[in-house]
Design an enzyme around this catalytic site. Sequence first.
Site, PDB file in Angstrom:
ATOM      1  N   ASP A  69      42.729  45.493  36.064  1.00 33.84           N
ATOM      2  CA  ASP A  69      41.766  45.693  37.147  1.00 33.84           C
ATOM      3  C   ASP A  69      42.064  46.941  37.967  1.00 33.84           C
ATOM      4  O   ASP A  69      43.193  47.416  38.004  1.00 33.84           O
ATOM      5  CB  ASP A  69      41.805  44.492  38.105  1.00 33.84           C
ATOM      6  CG  ASP A  69      41.126  43.265  37.528  1.00 33.84           C
ATOM      7  OD1 ASP A  69      40.863  43.244  36.323  1.00 33.84           O
ATOM      8  OD2 ASP A  69      40.869  42.332  38.310  1.00 33.84           O
ATOM      9  N   HIS A 214      47.118  45.019  36.590  1.00 33.64           N
ATOM     10  CA  HIS A 214      46.453  46.158  37.235  1.00 33.64           C
ATOM     11  C   HIS A 214      47.007  47.466  36.669  1.00 33.64           C
ATOM     12  O   HIS A 214      48.235  47.644  36.648  1.00 33.64           O
ATOM     13  CB  HIS A 214      46.681  46.110  38.751  1.00 33.64           C
ATOM     14  CG  HIS A 214      46.032  44.932  39.413  1.00 33.64           C
ATOM     15  ND1 HIS A 214      46.597  43.681  39.401  1.00 33.64           N
ATOM     16  CD2 HIS A 214      44.859  44.811  40.074  1.00 33.64           C
ATOM     17  CE1 HIS A 214      45.795  42.845  40.038  1.00 33.64           C
ATOM     18  NE2 HIS A 214      44.731  43.497  40.463  1.00 33.64           N
TER      19      HIS A 214
HETATM   20 ZN    ZN Z   1      40.493  44.192  41.968  1.00 31.60          ZN
END
Ligand code: ZN
Length: 250
Positions: A69, A214
């Site tokens: 993400d 991430h």
């Molecule tokens: Zn996010």
Amino acid sequence: MKHYPFVLFYLFCNVFIYAFQGSFWVYLACFLAFSTVVIWGSFDIGLGYFVNSITHKRTKIKEVALTFDDGPTEFTPQFLDLLREHRVKATFFCIGKQIEKYPETFQRIIADGHTVGNHTLSHSHSTGFLSAAKMTEEIKQCDEVMQRYGNITTPLYRPPFGVTNPNIAKAIKNTRKKSIGWNVRSLDTIINDERKIYRKVTRNLKKGSIILLHDTSEKTYRVLVDLLVFLEDKKYSTFTVDSITNSKKK
Ligand SMILES: [Zn+2]
């Protein structure tokens, strides 16, 4: 699932009426209990309280999905190099404003054969408080950026911070997206110790798991180095999230 908030609200109203005839403290306790359930429901994507999010794949084989993400970022190219080395395809939930900053990296994600998903235009910290119209705009504008720079459209959407509420549910419906959650959270943006992140991910892995990571730090990159070795050792293959939604259409 969709009716849960209404059923709960109905029950709450009943309790409320009783409580009003009783003491203030009974009322307060009920109110706090209700608020806790609603707030918890907003943040725990696995509950599917407001939105039915996909949190894993039903599968009999040892396969997991790596999802990244908040990119693309300056760190994304090294993630892509590593994934290429291991011949692994992942799913990247990109932020529109980040795509505008790193259009070439976004194009490389697509060219490398990874799957991309919508993660809103600006990943606003007030995501949970936006109107349905504003949320719809956030998703649509990210779609536009993806179209402009990558000539691509995606049915996949991941809610920023995993937050869902009735307004976000409406926005997802308006934009005809599939909400994608996770069932393995790395907490890689919160935990500093790489070994802890690695253990947290590997300990909770199951067949069909969707892992939340991430592509926003060197730290997560180093976790990924070990994680890919772990997956190979344990004979896990990988899938991209679109393989779940594609097979569901059949
Ligand atoms: Zn996010």
